[in-house]
Motif scaffolding. Structure first.
Motif, short mmCIF file in Angstrom:
data_model
loop_
_atom_site.label_atom_id
_atom_site.label_comp_id
_atom_site.label_asym_id
_atom_site.label_seq_id
_atom_site.Cartn_x
_atom_site.Cartn_y
_atom_site.Cartn_z
N SER A 85 0.83 -1.22 0.00
CA SER A 85 0.00 0.00 0.00
C SER A 85 0.86 1.26 0.00
O SER A 85 0.65 2.18 0.80
N LEU A 86 1.81 1.29 -0.89
CA LEU A 86 2.75 2.41 -0.92
C LEU A 86 2.06 3.72 -1.25
O LEU A 86 1.09 3.76 -2.03
N LYS A 87 2.57 4.78 -0.65
CA LYS A 87 2.03 6.12 -0.82
C LYS A 87 3.12 7.03 -1.40
O LYS A 87 4.31 6.77 -1.19
N PRO A 88 2.74 8.11 -2.05
CA PRO A 88 3.76 9.04 -2.56
C PRO A 88 4.70 9.54 -1.46
O PRO A 88 5.90 9.75 -1.73
N GLU A 89 4.20 9.67 -0.25
CA GLU A 89 5.05 10.15 0.84
C GLU A 89 6.06 9.10 1.31
O GLU A 89 6.92 9.40 2.14
N ASP A 90 5.98 7.89 0.78
CA ASP A 90 7.00 6.88 1.07
C ASP A 90 8.23 7.04 0.17
O ASP A 90 9.22 6.34 0.35
N THR A 91 8.15 7.95 -0.79
CA THR A 91 9.27 8.17 -1.70
C THR A 91 10.50 8.62 -0.93
O THR A 91 10.45 9.59 -0.17
N ALA A 92 11.60 7.89 -1.10
CA ALA A 92 12.84 8.19 -0.37
C ALA A 92 13.92 7.21 -0.81
O ALA A 92 13.64 6.23 -1.52
N VAL A 93 15.13 7.48 -0.38
CA VAL A 93 16.19 6.48 -0.46
C VAL A 93 16.11 5.65 0.82
O VAL A 93 16.09 6.20 1.92
N TYR A 94 16.03 4.35 0.64
CA TYR A 94 15.90 3.43 1.78
C TYR A 94 17.25 2.78 2.06
O TYR A 94 17.92 2.28 1.14
N TYR A 95 17.61 2.76 3.34
CA TYR A 95 18.86 2.20 3.78
C TYR A 95 18.62 1.07 4.77
O TYR A 95 17.75 1.18 5.63
N CYS A 96 19.39 0.02 4.66
CA CYS A 96 19.41 -0.95 5.74
C CYS A 96 20.68 -0.74 6.54
O CYS A 96 21.69 -0.23 6.03
N ALA A 97 20.61 -1.10 7.80
CA ALA A 97 21.73 -0.93 8.72
C ALA A 97 21.77 -2.10 9.67
O ALA A 97 20.74 -2.71 9.96
N ALA A 98 22.94 -2.41 10.16
CA ALA A 98 23.11 -3.52 11.10
C ALA A 98 23.75 -3.02 12.38
O ALA A 98 24.66 -2.17 12.33
N GLY A 99 23.26 -3.52 13.50
CA GLY A 99 23.79 -3.08 14.78
C GLY A 99 23.64 -4.13 15.84
O GLY A 99 23.39 -5.31 15.55
N LEU A 100 23.77 -3.69 17.10
CA LEU A 100 23.78 -4.62 18.21
C LEU A 100 22.52 -4.54 19.07
O LEU A 100 22.36 -5.36 19.99
N ASP A 101 21.64 -3.59 18.79
CA ASP A 101 20.39 -3.53 19.54
C ASP A 101 19.27 -3.05 18.63
O ASP A 101 19.51 -2.67 17.49
N THR A 102 18.05 -3.08 19.13
CA THR A 102 16.88 -2.74 18.31
C THR A 102 16.51 -1.27 18.50
O THR A 102 15.35 -0.95 18.80
#
Length: 122
Positions: A85-102
């Motif tokens: 259900s994507l919306k125009p306001e979801d437009t962006a560069v999406y990044y994934c990241a990895a770490g040690l906590d949530t």
């Protein structure tokens, strides 16, 4: 050292779906949490979702709750972000990241991918 590579972005219409992938190499993937962030033009990077090491816990920003789902396959060293259900306001560069906590704070994540563009047209 961990390398993260996102894929799956693209140009879609409002209401469509996309699935982003975050492939990890290097350090043991299942020892790390995976966070998803996005940055739209002229805006700061914002938290989208996070999943813990085992995949048993997820947390979402209010703006995507009920539409996005984070998952992971530790056997494939890959995290996923299903976006519905994507919306125009979801437009962006999406990044994934990895770490040690949530954490929802970007500064808590050590490793980052290069980003993938998601564009949602109205």
């Amino acid at each position: 050292q961990v390398q993260l590579v996102e894929s799956g972005g693209g140009l879609v219409q409002a209401g469509d779906s996309l699935r982003l992938s975050c492939a990890a190499s290097g350090r043991t993937f299942n020892s790390l949490t995976v966070g998803w962030f996005r940055q739209a033009p002229g805006k700061e990077r914002e938290f989208v979702a996070v999943i813990n090491r085992s995949g048993s816990y997820t947390y979402y920003a209010d703006s995507v709750k009920g539409r996005f789902a984070s998952s992971r396959d530790n056997a494939k060293n890959t995290g996923y972000l299903q976006m519905n259900s994507l919306k125009p306001e979801d437009t962006a560069v999406y990044y994934c990241a990895a770490g040690l906590d949530t954490s929802i704070a970007a500064r808590r994540y050590v490793y980052w991918g290069q980003g993938t563009q998601v564009t949602v047209s109205s």
